[in-house]
Design an enzyme around this catalytic site. Structure first.
Site, PDB file in Angstrom:
ATOM      1  CG  ASP A  10      -2.003   0.920   1.086  1.00  0.00           C
ATOM      2  OD1 ASP A  10      -2.955   0.971   0.453  1.00  0.00           O
ATOM      3  OD2 ASP A  10      -1.861   2.233   2.009  1.00  0.00           O
ATOM      4  CD  GLU A  58      -2.121   2.597  -3.866  1.00  0.00           C
ATOM      5  OE1 GLU A  58      -2.987   2.874  -4.075  1.00  0.00           O
ATOM      6  OE2 GLU A  58      -1.581   2.498  -2.439  1.00  0.00           O
TER       7      GLU A  58
HETATM    8  C1  NOJ Z   1      -4.416   2.769  -0.916  1.00  0.00           C
HETATM    9  C2  NOJ Z   1      -5.459   2.015  -0.882  1.00  0.00           C
HETATM   10  O1  NOJ Z   1      -5.785   1.401  -1.929  1.00  0.00           O
HETATM   11  C3  NOJ Z   1      -6.804   2.923  -0.062  1.00  0.00           C
HETATM   12  O2  NOJ Z   1      -7.721   2.118  -0.109  1.00  0.00           O
HETATM   13  C4  NOJ Z   1      -6.278   3.512   1.166  1.00  0.00           C
HETATM   14  O3  NOJ Z   1      -7.442   4.234   1.562  1.00  0.00           O
HETATM   15  C5  NOJ Z   1      -5.147   4.150   1.140  1.00  0.00           C
HETATM   16  N1  NOJ Z   1      -4.263   3.527   0.462  1.00  0.00           N
HETATM   17  C6  NOJ Z   1      -4.628   4.334   2.568  1.00  0.00           C
HETATM   18  O4  NOJ Z   1      -4.345   3.369   3.018  1.00  0.00           O
END
Ligand code: NOJ
Length: 564
Positions: free
Chosen positions: A218, A277
């Site tokens: 993440d 990500e």
């Molecule tokens: C990216 C995640 O995909 C999202 O759902 C989340 O709110 C944020 N990161 C914060 O963790």
């Protein structure tokens, strides 16, 4: 149809077979709280995933990626993790997790779990310790605490704005402030602290030892920070180049963390995988995807594209080049838990471009915010285009990430009363951002029943009546259903898989794309409305029936490798 240097290449699936599993995998994202609820509390759980192992096997995916299932106060859908090495009691136990892993592995499905290293939950033991320890305590060093500004420190240390809106600082009882890039309940961890680093290595080993195959990381571009005083203003931050030295985003030194993780991944056989990500400038994506760092990175370009041949072609070409630079394979994503479902995006008028010509990532949210006016959404066209886009994507070299419910042709749910919304982005930006609840509504498994087969205790987000038409049981075995299309496509994709390349074939039309994979497998997508004639190759699969040898508008066909 004209063709550029057509060249028949022998079937090359041995090369594809020998490659590491993740390079061209089909990965299905499960949002556990909205998948299947077996204990009737209205929240999906781990035994629910186990119960649908057969469904997942029949779907034909190679792996599931589980969004967070850890103990959490659910301030951000589970991305506020209170304990990285346990299962939320509402979702089950570690024994349930092991059983699920075993069942999925027995069916040849790998398991990828989400790791959220930028921030913990404010319920995490470390943060509670930091609160109790008070100003100057060692426990506060694991997070980012600062004194406030203004004569009495009652103003935040800086004017920094959180990604979810509002100040990025929150004051605690003794007057200090802590930094949170996301929700108030998600304090950022201090990655300069050795204990933070060792603890995440422990977490990676904890899940790897249990048999987890990989990790989705993440906000992988945010962990490390340069907080040297004086801290810049938000305007100064915004003006700084994102060249690896930006104080908060995409710093070069984050890859020191990932080099350490790489050693952990490679300690296992087969090596554990990771996908980043990372919302970073295009040129910097390969750093995350490199085999010394996380190994693969998400490419979100299709999430932001219109259903448009020109945009799709540019995106594919760019991302194959980027993937080649890093030695990784490209990833492709049309939907996930953070965006309006692609069936809905494609059924709405195209969004206005932003000032720099880029599309808006939030396409569809204005429609959700307006309560989902039916007149603006062409539901049939949206699903039709979504099927065509998915078939296009599943033909591309690289790995395809699918989001639960897209195989049912689900639309975004706009009709959620404000009082039942959960997403912090909705609450922190009143009237501006509708939030992401509409793609997180529990799945419809059956056409009847209180929660369409999700569970006996209702659903934690309200399901609309039109879910009945999309239920898995209704689509099961029905020729032409979206579920049948996904199953056929995923099965064929496996059988046809070949080297990670494609060659474009010029079609003579700006709104029709055609490409060929090294074994001769061809994919043609008609993004327009006029039918497009194809040659007499065998049609293996199409998202809509062909009409007198022609691909109708908003449709994709897969053609068999030719015999010569
Ligand atoms: C990216 C995640 O995909 C999202 O759902 C989340 O709110 C944020 N990161 C914060 O963790």
């Amino acid at each position: 149809m004209t063709s550029t240097a057509p060249q028949t290449t022998p079937l090359a699936s041995e090369a594809a077979d020998a490659a590491p599993w993740w390079r061209q995998a089909s990965v299905y994202q499960v949002y556990p709280r909205s998948f299947v609820d077996t204990d009737g509390d209205g929240i999906g759980d781990i035994p629910g995933i186990t119960a649908r192992a057969e469904y997942l096997e029949q779907l034909g995916i190679d792996a599931v990626w589980l969004s967070p299932f850890y103990p959490s106060a659910l301030a951000d859908g589970g991305y506020d993790v209170a304990d990285y090495r346990d299962v939320d009691p509402r979702l089950g136990t570690l024994a349930d997790f092991d059983r699920m892993l075993e069942q999925l592995h027995a069916r040849g499905i790998r398991v990828v779990v989400d790791i959220v290293p930028n921030h913990s939950s404010d319920q995490h033991a470390w943060f509670q310790e930091a609160l109790a320890g008070g100003r100057g305590s060692a426990a506060r060093d694991r997070y980012i605490f600062r004194e406030g500004s203004g004569p009495d420190g009652s103003l935040p240390p800086t004017d920094w704005v959180s990604v979810f809106g509002g100040s990025a600082w929150q004051r605690v009882d003794d007057g200090q402030w802590y930094f949170h890039n996301f929700a108030v309940e998600q304090p950022d961890l201090n990655w300069a602290h050795p204990e933070v680093r060792t603890d995440f290595v422990r977490t990676l080993r904890f899940w790897s030892d249990r048999g987890v195959d990989g990790f989705r990381i993440d906000v992988a571009h945010m962990l490390t920070k340069d907080l040297t005083e004086p801290l810049p203003s938000q305007a100064e931050l915004d003006a700084m180049p994102r060249d690896g030295q930006h104080p908060l985003i995409d710093r070069d030194d984050v890859h020191e963390v990932y080099a350490e993780w790489r050693a952990v991944f490679d300690d296992y056989e087969p090596p554990r995988t990771a996908v980043a990500e990372a919302w970073v400038d295009r040129a910097r994506v390969p750093r995350y995807a490199s085999q010394e760092s996380l190994g693969q990175a998400f490419n979100f370009d299709l999430l932001q594209a219109d259903f448009d041949a020109g945009q799709f072609r540019t995106i594919v070409a760019d991302n194959l080049t980027l993937a080649a630079e890093s030695g990784s394979s490209s990833t492709w994503v049309l939907s996930n838990h953070d965006v309006v479902r692609h069936a809905t995006r494609y059924g709405l008028p195209n969004p206005p471009r932003m000032a720099d010509g880029q599309p808006a990532i939030k396409h569809g949210l204005e429609w959700v915010l307006a309560g989902g006016p039916e007149g603006d959404l062409d539901r049939v066209l949206g699903v039709r285009r979504a099927r065509a886009a998915t078939l296009f994507m599943l033909g591309l070299p690289g790995s395809a990430y699918l989001y639960q419910g897209e195989e049912l042709g689900l639309h975004e749910v706009a009709e959620i009363p404000d009082a039942q919304r959960q997403d912090p982005t909705f609450f922190r930006s009143p009237g501006v951002d509708a939030g992401r609840d509409g793609c997180r509504v529990p799945l419809p498994w059956t056409a009847e029943g209180g929660s369409y087969g999700f569970g006996d205790g209702g659903a934690h987000l309200p399901q609309p009546a039109w879910f009945a038409d999309h239920a898995a049981s209704v689509q099961e075995g029905a020729g032409g259903s979206t579920l049948s299309l996904y199953r056929e496509a995923l099965e064929l994709r496996r059988a046809l898989q070949t080297e990670e390349r494609l060659e474009w074939i010029e079609t003579g039309r700006a709104d029709v794309l055609e490409f060929r994979r090294p074994n001769g497998w061809r994919v043609i997508t008609n993004f327009g409305t006029e039918p497009h004639r194809i040659d007499d190759a065998e049609v293996l699969l199409s998202s809509e029936p062909l009409v007198r040898g022609m691909i109708p508008g908003a449709a994709t066909a897969w053609l068999a490798p030719s015999a010569d």
